[in-house]
Design an enzyme around this catalytic site. Structure first.
Site, PDB file in Angstrom:
ATOM      1  N   CYS A 159      25.777  88.106  53.631  1.00 40.53           N
ATOM      2  CA  CYS A 159      25.418  89.109  54.639  1.00 40.53           C
ATOM      3  C   CYS A 159      25.162  90.460  53.988  1.00 40.53           C
ATOM      4  CB  CYS A 159      26.514  89.216  55.696  1.00 40.53           C
ATOM      5  SG  CYS A 159      28.147  89.642  55.039  1.00 40.53           S
ATOM      6  N   LYS A 218      31.314  90.301  44.571  1.00 41.57           N
ATOM      7  CA  LYS A 218      30.336  89.985  43.525  1.00 41.57           C
ATOM      8  C   LYS A 218      28.936  90.422  43.960  1.00 41.57           C
ATOM      9  CE  LYS A 218      33.020  86.066  41.799  1.00 41.57           C
ATOM     10  NZ  LYS A 218      33.038  84.601  41.560  1.00 41.57           N
TER      11      LYS A 218
END
Length: 345
Positions: A159, A218
């Site tokens: 997202c 990440k």
């Protein structure tokens, strides 16, 4: 008609099914099956009633083998319910599944995708970044045109990459980006605790509703996967905040061109009306996070928060509904995978 199956009927899986109907894409996409270990009664109830997104506009009924989505005409779509924990046992061949939308968050390797294909699916789209060995990672609106027929196991990114990557693309094409940092201010998620309880991440042992909680991210790796030229050029941190939905992203980039705030904002406005229409939106209204709940865009830039320091350091605030926006991009990417296929799906 593209036949899809949803593997995993949690937050993203339910939003994907709901988005099929609310976006009008049920004319193009038919959900033939949902695989979920939970009981049909709970699946139907959580699809009909959602704390974040409100009541689904379609009536939902169920039996032990089907979820039924009712239309005003009196007709309904019967969606097969499966409760299988092993991919190899899923009856994708019998159901003539074109694409599996794997929304478990558990599977994400090339081998996992190929297991779905061995079970009879033609292609697979993961709802998270997945492993580096996948055939492609798509951020719709940025690189979906790179899809090829041979890309059978694909990731839809995350997202947050869907939110920030289109903005990075626009800024880089207009001004040239040297480097950047990002702070993700993310709503709490179901991997956190309601009250203090054990977790292998000690910060996530703490009650989600009582603290702002730093978590690992990440995101910079996700940016590098789409834009290899930015390897080691971006860093990111993330905090979870006590809201149930909607995320804000604080983006700072150093650019090659001297600009003013209006230059930056106008570039975003232009993109939102042209190349990234329906992907990126722009607002100068005095809004807060709840106002972006159920917004289907990947990213909404708040132009009132854009800042420029010394001409070349740009800071922006970008909103997204981390559930609904992403679910809508899953459907867009699935249709792009269909369009890239030489064999009709």
């Amino acid at each position: 008609m593209l036949k899809v199956a949803i593997n995993g009927f949690g937050r993203i899986g339910r939003n994907v099914l709901r988005a099929v109907y609310e976006s009008g894409k049920h004319q193009q996409i038919k959900v033939v099956a949902v695989n979920e270990l939970a009981q049909p009664e709970a699946m139907a109830h959580l699809l009909q009633y959602d704390t974040s997104h409100g009541r689904f506009g379609k009536k939902i009924s169920h039996d032990q083998e089907h979820l039924n989505v009712h239309h005003e005409s009196g007709e309904y779509d019967a969606i097969r319910i499966l409760h299988l924990s092993e991919i190899e046992l899923l009856p994708w061949r019998d159901l003539e599944v074109d694409i599996v939308l794997d929304c478990t968050g558990v599977y994400g390797s090339k081998a996992d995708g190929l297991a779905h294909i061995e079970a009879g699916a033609k292609k697979v789209l993961f709802s998270h970044p997945g492993a580096n060995d996948l055939d492609n990672t798509i951020i719709y609106g940025v690189n979906h045109e790179t899809l090829k027929d041979e890309h059978r196991v694909v990731s839809n990114g995350s997202c947050t990459t869907n939110c920030i990557v289109p903005i990075i693309k626009v800024l880089d094409e207009a001004f040239g980006i040297e480097s950047g940092t990002i702070t993700t201010i993310h709503s709490s998620m179901n991997d956190q605790q309601v009250i203090d309880a054990y977790h292998n991440d000690l910060r996530r042992t703490r009650a989600a509703s009582q603290s702002i909680i730093p978590v690992d991210t990440k995101l910079h790796k996700g940016i590098e996967r789409i834009f290899p030229k930015f390897s080691n050029k971006f860093e990111a941190i993330s905090v979870r905040v006590p809201t149930v939905n909607v995320t804000a992203m604080d983006l700072s980039v150093t650019i090659n061109t001297n600009v003013k705030v209006n230059d930056v904002n106008q570039t975003i406005v232009n993109a939102s009306q042209c190349t990234l229409r329906n992907i990126v939106d722009y607002t100068e209204s005095p809004l807060v996070s709840i106002d972006f709940n159920h917004d289907p865009h990947s990213a909404i830039v708040d132009g009132t928060q854009t800042r420029v320091s010394n001409g070349q350091l740009v800071k922006m605030l970008v909103w997204c509904d981390n559930e609904w926006g992403f679910a809508n991009r899953m459907l867009d990417t699935a249709l792009a995978m269909k369009a890239s296929s030489q064999v009709e799906l």
